[in-house]
Design a protein around this motif. Sequence first.
Motif, PDB file in Angstrom:
ATOM      1  N   PRO A  25       0.846  -1.198   0.000  1.00  0.00           N
ATOM      2  CA  PRO A  25       0.000   0.000   0.000  1.00  0.00           C
ATOM      3  C   PRO A  25       0.885   1.254   0.000  1.00  0.00           C
ATOM      4  CG  PRO A  25      -0.708  -1.544   1.699  1.00  0.00           C
ATOM      5  CD  PRO A  25       0.598  -2.054   1.143  1.00  0.00           C
ATOM      6  N   HIS A  51      -2.004  -0.646 -12.101  1.00  0.00           N
ATOM      7  CA  HIS A  51      -2.144  -0.692 -10.640  1.00  0.00           C
ATOM      8  C   HIS A  51      -3.620  -0.763 -10.252  1.00  0.00           C
ATOM      9  CE1 HIS A  51      -1.503   0.259  -6.408  1.00  0.00           C
ATOM     10  NE2 HIS A  51      -0.237  -0.047  -6.620  1.00  0.00           N
ATOM     11  N   GLU A  53      -5.109   0.359  -7.612  1.00  0.00           N
ATOM     12  CA  GLU A  53      -5.626   1.537  -6.922  1.00  0.00           C
ATOM     13  C   GLU A  53      -5.761   2.709  -7.893  1.00  0.00           C
ATOM     14  OE1 GLU A  53      -4.153   2.668  -3.013  1.00  0.00           O
ATOM     15  OE2 GLU A  53      -2.971   0.814  -3.023  1.00  0.00           O
ATOM     16  N   ARG A  55      -6.144   5.863  -7.277  1.00  0.00           N
ATOM     17  CA  ARG A  55      -5.358   7.047  -6.897  1.00  0.00           C
ATOM     18  C   ARG A  55      -3.932   6.965  -7.413  1.00  0.00           C
ATOM     19  NH1 ARG A  55      -2.101   6.562  -2.383  1.00  0.00           N
ATOM     20  NH2 ARG A  55      -2.162   4.496  -1.469  1.00  0.00           N
TER      21      ARG A  55
END
Length: 124
Positions: A25, A51, A53, A55
Amino acid sequence: MNALSGLAVNPALPESLMLRLLRSPVPDDVLPFLVWRSGLPERVAEALIGHPEVRVRECFAVNPHVSAGTRSRLARDPVLRVRWPARFSTVGPGPSRRLARPAPPAPGPAGSADHRGDRRAAEP
């Protein structure tokens, strides 16, 4: 700046450590230092594009150093927050691309309707 941020800004950071940081993370304060680098190795760019995520992909999409091919792939991301900056961010030196308001139609002959639908009186 914490230790991970210090690692992320290190220009000598090996590709293997960049990939390792991306598999864990990624803290918000480390993310810009990691993804805004110029000359990212191809495997790291691939890891950023794919990825999980949003963000992370979104932050990478506004990196002004990514190649046109990478930007093109980010511009096809399923998430609008990633597509939008990838399509309209600065690419290389010079002014950023902006959405322009369409120009009004050219005026027609005197007495014709203008772009607002008005009728103009013929000028003497």
